[in-house]
Structures are given as structure tokens and as C-alpha cells.
Design an enzyme around this catalytic site. Sequence first.
Site, PDB file in Angstrom:
ATOM      1  N   ASP A 129       0.824  -1.210   0.000  1.00 33.77           N
ATOM      2  CA  ASP A 129       0.000   0.000   0.000  1.00 33.77           C
ATOM      3  C   ASP A 129       0.855   1.257   0.000  1.00 33.77           C
ATOM      4  OD1 ASP A 129      -2.248  -1.483  -0.132  1.00 33.77           O
ATOM      5  OD2 ASP A 129      -2.688  -1.407   2.025  1.00 33.77           O
ATOM      6  N   CYS A 130       1.948   1.207   0.761  1.00 29.55           N
ATOM      7  CA  CYS A 130       2.790   2.403   0.813  1.00 29.55           C
ATOM      8  C   CYS A 130       3.897   2.416  -0.245  1.00 29.55           C
ATOM      9  CB  CYS A 130       3.358   2.584   2.219  1.00 29.55           C
ATOM     10  SG  CYS A 130       3.950   1.066   2.951  1.00 29.55           S
ATOM     11  N   TYR A 131       4.234   1.223  -0.793  1.00 34.79           N
ATOM     12  CA  TYR A 131       5.230   1.139  -1.873  1.00 34.79           C
ATOM     13  C   TYR A 131       4.591   0.377  -3.039  1.00 34.79           C
ATOM     14  CZ  TYR A 131       8.777   2.464   1.579  1.00 34.79           C
ATOM     15  OH  TYR A 131       9.507   3.122   2.532  1.00 34.79           O
TER      16      TYR A 131
END
Lengths: 387, 136
Positions: A129-131
Site C-alpha cells: 500500500d505504501c510502496y
Amino acid sequence: MTVKSYEEINEKIRAGKAVVLTAGEVAEMGRTASPEEIVKKVDVVTTATFGAMCSSGAIINFGHADPPIRMEKIRINGVPAYEGLAAVDTYVGATACNPDKPEYGGAHVIQELLEGKTLELEAWGKGTDCYPRKFIKTTISKETVNEAYLFNPRNAYQNYNVAVNSTKRLIHTYMGTLLPNLRNATYSTSGELSPLLNDPDMRTIGIGTRIFLCGAQGFVVWPGTQYNTAKPVNSLGVPVSNARTLAVIGNLKEMSPEFLRAAYIDKYGTTLFVGIGIPIPVLDEDMARRLSIRDDQIETSVLDYGSPGTPKLGQVTYAMLRSGFITVDGKKVRTAPVASLAKAREIAALLKNWLLAGQFELTRPVEMFPVHATLQSLKETEKEGKP
Amino acid sequence: MIIKRFILNFPPDSGDKPLSYHLVKDYDIRINILKAEVFPGKRGSLLLELQGTASNIEKGIAYLTSQNVEVEPLEKRIRFQEEKCIDCGNCVAVCFAGALTLSAPDWKLQFDKSQCVVCELCVPACPLHLFDINFQ
Ligand code: SF4
Ligand code: SF4
């Protein structure tokens, strides 16, 4: 009895009044001058080595792309780099390579990065989700990466053995090509110029010692891996085989390719030639005596790299090795170095000039290294494992 | 006039024949002996540089062959990128001809090409790959 402190010596360096000699020069001086005279006359002695040091590598931070990637597999010019350090940090080991192209390795990546060349970076991630990104292919250089610093876990071995081969077969080793039937012998340290042979008990070298590392200022950060204080010593207290080592660090971006060179040892693999120089303060008579040691007073062991367990075939001095021939098993054997004395001398001279110009100061170690350290070997518990 | 290099291998009994005299006298060839390894009563070998006209060199070689001397032309030479050398000594360790040497006082690599027998051992031995073979 003369005793000097680090502060006194640094004061002299700042004032441009320090007397600095290379270890080669002080070895000559020691032929006629006593340790008491040497400690009175000389403040610092520069030592150096330039040789293949396999346990070397660089930490690199690539910076984040947009959208970002958590790199879980990394290739730089096809060479695998370590993927287990957060999203965009990596460690490129000197001996890493693509098995299909064994003559180009991490050492070459490091040298080319230092030379300012552009390298290809490919990285894969699973996407989070963040990368969210799963793949990136791009180019990097010294200018584009955030940090690039050398961090070598084991360098500057205190002495190293001589390699010979008693078998009938030519063998390829990290000590070079060894001809059959004891037809050559190779050796690798700079002898009387070598850093840890000039301070055999590590009285002045420890955590925090400022050093010359591949053309830049670097630091000793830890005892090197396989640090060993239990090796036999000669009558002057100098180990007669590979004993102590250093872990060192320094900014790759500031180094010079003159003192860092990638290499491929035939049928062995890639490695990095690393240049290290260490200034040693002449604190007292004991240090003066240590520093004035000569090649004819330093001994090392001759090991048979052709036989299992590398049995010891003899003991020789560096003066014998430098003469071009040694005698092993009653046979005259031709010797050749596999580390550069010419480069080591260049480093010792350069470091001396930095000290004379007040551009380099001595550091008292923040902490000394262990006085007792021995090695464990790896026990095999599973006999059934498949290669 | 051309210059060519040859390795000559002699059988044990040819040692005292005046071979070089004939090359000079009958074929007008100038001889430069680069390297000699002759063991009395055993086989010997010579590394020669011959200078003469192409046809005379050919005739001279035919004469040597008729005298049971094995003649191997040396058409390859070793090239060396000197400016990149770090004077490590890995090549010296394998060079038995003594063409590559490293010694006091300066410990910088010396390459005496006239001593090279093109055994090619230095090519893989140099960790920086500074040698290659040049075919002529
Ligand atoms: S080819 Fe052989 S003889 Fe010639 S320089 Fe190389 S190792 Fe020496
Ligand atoms: S092995 Fe290569 S780098 Fe080392 S001395 Fe020989 S030519 Fe120079």
C-alpha cells in the site's frame, strides 16, 4: 624516558612541526638509532597496504522513485545487491556476481560508481500500500545516489601466509595461480610497511581511528571479522600468520580509483584491491621499538594450498620473500607478491604529506579492541544436504 | 627484409652442429638469440629472432627442419596495458621465462618483451586483465 600524548602530537601537526616518517624510513633509522632516540626524534609513522581484500563492499541509498518501490530484489549492472535493508538501501559486496558473468562483480560496480560512470539499476518489489511499484529499471551514478560509502568488514590482515602448491596440478587461488611441484610461492602483505605489523598488540589502533581509505579519510569502526589474538608470535611478539583484522568505513564519493581497484582472480571470483594507510603515533619507547621493525624481523608461514587442510611447510621472513627466492622442503622456490608494495609506499608517502601539511590528525581510539579473541569454525550437523 | 621469431627445439644429438653458422653463411640471415635453454645431452630449446629476406628465412627454416630441429613460428605477441598496472605481481608469479619481473628498489613491474615465450599464462593471471594476445 620520553612519553608523548595524542594531544601533544596533534598540536605539533597543527603547528606544522611534527616529524613524520614512513614505516620504511623508520625501519632504516632503527638500524642505527635506539628506540629512545626514535621516540625523541619522530612523532608519527605512516604505514600502508594495498591488496585484494575480499571482505569489502559499499552501502548505497538510491533515493525514492515516484511512485515508490520497496526493493526486494536488486541488480546493479546485473550484479545482485542485498535486498534486505528497508526500501532503497542496499549493500553491494565486492565478491557478488551474476553466475553467468563471473568476471564482473560487485567490486567492478563499486569502482565504476566511484569513477562517475552510469550504471543500470533494476529492482523488483511485491507492491504494498505504501510502496505500490513492482518494478523499476533506471540508471544511477555517484551524483544520483544519496549515500555511497565503503564498509569493509575485514581488511588489513595482520600478516598473511605464503602460498605454495606441492601437488602435480596447477591450482587457481585467491593467492594467485600456483604452479605445480612448488614452482612458485606468493605472498601478500607489505611487511615492514604493513599497518597491523607495526602495532602488533593494537596499542594505538581501535574504534574511531582515523585512517587513509582508498584516497579519502576513513575510520576504523570495529575489529574486523575473524579477529584473532591467539596466533603464535615470533621472538619480537609479531604474529607469524594471519591474526588481527580491521573493519573500516569511508565515503566512496571522496575516494580515488588510484587506490581502489576491482579485480577478477581467474577461476576464483571478483575481489577489490583496497588501499589503507594508518598513521601510528610514536607514544613511547615500546611503540618506537615496534615501529622500527624490519622485513628480516617479520616472519610468516608457508602453507601448501594444494593439500587438504593447507599444511604448514615452513616459516620465512619477509626479507627472504623479497629476495626473490625461499627454500621450501629443501627446494629453491621463486617468490612473487600478489599485493602492491609500490602502491603501499605511495599511500604511506601521501599520508605523510597530509600529516606534514596539517590536513590529517591522529585520533585516540574511542575504545580499544579485545585483548583475547579466538576463532570458531563451522561444524557440519547435516551430512545429507544436497549441493 | 623481414623479422620473424621462432622457437627451436633440438634433439639431444644436434648440440654441436654449427646450425647458426649455416643460417648466417648460407642464407644471409641475422640471428638474435632471445633465450636459450640448453641442457647438455638433453633436448634444448632456443627463442630466436631471424632477420633476412622472406625466401631466405624460408630456406633457412627448411634447412633446420632437415637437421631434425623442430621449428615453431611465434606469430603471437603479448600486449600489455601498462598505464593501468597496479604492480601487484600476480603475473610475475606465473612468468617462468622471466619476462615479467618485480623487484627492489621500486617494485614496479618490468616487462622485457624480448624474453617472452608467449606461454600466455599471464593473460588469465592478471586480476585486472591487462594482457592480451596479438596475432601478427
Ligand atoms: S606470455 Fe608467458 S612468457 Fe610472456 S610475459 Fe606472459 S607469462 Fe611471461
Ligand atoms: S598482474 Fe596485472 S596489475 Fe598486477 S603487476 Fe601484473 S600486469 Fe600489473
